[in-house]
Design a protein around this motif. Structure first.
Motif, PDB file in Angstrom:
ATOM      1  N   ASP A  12       0.821  -1.198  -0.060  1.00 16.69           N
ATOM      2  CA  ASP A  12       0.107  -0.059  -0.007  1.00 16.69           C
ATOM      3  C   ASP A  12       0.799   1.314  -0.023  1.00 16.69           C
ATOM      4  OD1 ASP A  12      -2.703   1.239   0.630  1.00 16.69           O
ATOM      5  OD2 ASP A  12      -1.483   2.047   2.056  1.00 16.69           O
ATOM      6  N   ASP A  14       0.457   4.141   1.257  1.00 16.75           N
ATOM      7  CA  ASP A  14       0.541   4.962   2.668  1.00 16.75           C
ATOM      8  C   ASP A  14       1.411   4.318   3.446  1.00 16.75           C
ATOM      9  OD1 ASP A  14      -1.311   7.112   2.209  1.00 16.75           O
ATOM     10  OD2 ASP A  14      -3.069   5.697   2.343  1.00 16.75           O
ATOM     11  N   ASP A  15       1.630   2.786   3.323  1.00 14.74           N
ATOM     12  CA  ASP A  15       2.321   1.933   4.312  1.00 14.74           C
ATOM     13  C   ASP A  15       3.919   2.368   3.797  1.00 14.74           C
ATOM     14  OD1 ASP A  15       0.285   0.924   5.677  1.00 14.74           O
ATOM     15  OD2 ASP A  15       0.237  -0.821   4.527  1.00 14.74           O
ATOM     16  N   TRP A  17       4.972   4.926   2.206  1.00 17.13           N
ATOM     17  CA  TRP A  17       5.207   6.268   2.652  1.00 17.13           C
ATOM     18  C   TRP A  17       5.682   6.254   4.351  1.00 17.13           C
ATOM     19  CZ3 TRP A  17       5.725  10.972   0.341  1.00 17.13           C
ATOM     20  CH2 TRP A  17       5.706  12.136   0.682  1.00 17.13           C
ATOM     21  N   THR A  18       4.917   5.862   5.105  1.00 17.35           N
ATOM     22  CA  THR A  18       5.033   5.890   6.433  1.00 17.35           C
ATOM     23  C   THR A  18       6.368   5.266   6.826  1.00 17.35           C
ATOM     24  OG1 THR A  18       2.830   5.546   7.024  1.00 17.35           O
ATOM     25  CG2 THR A  18       4.403   5.055   8.754  1.00 17.35           C
ATOM     26  N   ARG A  71       2.842  14.873  -0.727  1.00 20.13           N
ATOM     27  CA  ARG A  71       2.075  13.730  -0.401  1.00 20.13           C
ATOM     28  C   ARG A  71       1.081  13.531  -1.457  1.00 20.13           C
ATOM     29  NH1 ARG A  71       0.820  11.324   5.286  1.00 20.13           N
ATOM     30  NH2 ARG A  71      -0.321   9.323   4.623  1.00 20.13           N
ATOM     31  N   GLN A  72       0.477  14.680  -1.831  1.00 20.11           N
ATOM     32  CA  GLN A  72      -0.779  14.565  -3.025  1.00 20.11           C
ATOM     33  C   GLN A  72      -0.308  15.387  -4.246  1.00 20.11           C
ATOM     34  OE1 GLN A  72      -3.283  12.796  -2.383  1.00 20.11           O
ATOM     35  NE2 GLN A  72      -2.778  12.240  -0.281  1.00 20.11           N
ATOM     36  N   ARG A  78       3.872  10.414  -5.477  1.00 19.21           N
ATOM     37  CA  ARG A  78       4.511  11.153  -4.357  1.00 19.21           C
ATOM     38  C   ARG A  78       6.029  11.378  -4.458  1.00 19.21           C
ATOM     39  NH1 ARG A  78       1.343   8.557   1.017  1.00 19.21           N
ATOM     40  NH2 ARG A  78      -0.814   8.616  -0.039  1.00 19.21           N
TER      41      ARG A  78
END
Length: 250
Positions: A12, A14-15, A17-18, A71-72, A78
């Motif tokens: 994912d 988001d994962d 990115w984190t 981020r967007q 990104r």
């Protein structure tokens, strides 16, 4: 000559990115850093950070940097950009800059980086960088990207991935050492039993095969490997405009 590394990670966005943007998680998988920590900042300013790398048990080289992320973006990708510098006199790396791009691709993400830096120590530093340090940095980045991939795709923690790599490396070194010192020949003859005398001439060939396997066989699926990453950009690439907005961190 800048460095380029790319890995395709089925995870994912988001994962990913984190685990790349949070310092505590970043330092777990990135072999190039021992410690990364954000520094205090005021709202609206780029994020400053401190990084450190333990070169030897008694020697740690540290530096500072500044980073910013998008981020967007309209195209769904990104971007993260940074500039960094180290005042430590024993650090070959004086200053540099780079970026990360996160490009959604089907069921995964193309995670790629491009960065470059200026070495210190004059002519000696330039030669040492070209022959040793720059290839080592490229390998360490690619190895770390694959370590991150294993963490996200298969749940293999960075600590376990390192243990897997060390164990596999130890086995490979042991096989080569035994074969090269001739100890492997005696063990091989014992395994052949009653056929040892008639097949003794095959030992050098078999030992050569074992050495080749130890040196060139692909790593196990749970072991991080730099060779799984793309090291050459597929097309001409440019640094993101975001990088040009960052000030010198020194």
């Amino acid at each position: 000559m800048g460095l380029y590394i790319e890995a395709r990670i089925r995870a994912d966005l988001d994962d990913l990115w984190t685990r790349t943007q949070e310092p505590k998680q970043h330092q777990r998988w990135d072999l190039r850093f021992t410690e990364i920590a954000y520094l205090p900042r005021t709202e609206g300013e780029p994020q400053r950070f401190r990084y450190a790398t333990r070169v030897l048990p008694f020697l740690t080289v540290a530096g500072t940097g500044v980073s910013a992320g998008e981020r967007q973006r309209p195209d769904g990708t990104r971007t993260s950009a940074l500039r960094f510098a180290s005042p430590h006199p024993l650090s070959l790396l004086a200053e540099g800059s780079g970026y990360w791009r996160y490009v959604p691709d089907g069921d995964g993400v193309r995670f790629l980086t491009g960065y470059d830096y200026r070495p210190r120590w004059g002519v000696f530093g330039a030669v040492a960088d070209r022959l040793v340090f720059r290839p080592l940095m490229g390998w360490a980045t690619a190895w770390s990207f694959d370590r991150l991939r294993l963490w996200l795709e298969r749940g293999i923690t960075p600590e376990r991935a390192l243990r897997n790599w060390l164990a596999e490396l130890a086995v490979r070194v042991l096989v080569v050492a035994l074969a090269c010192t001739g100890l492997g020949r005696e063990s091989l003859l014992l395994l052949l039993g009653p056929f040892a005398a008639s097949t003794a001439y095959l030992c050098p060939l078999l030992l050569s095969v074992l050495v080749c396997l130890a040196l060139f066989k692909a790593p196990l699926s749970g072991t991080p490997a730099a060779r799984r990453c793309l090291r050459t950009p597929p097309a001409r690439t440019r640094a993101p405009r975001l990088l040009h907005t960052l000030e010198d961190p020194r």
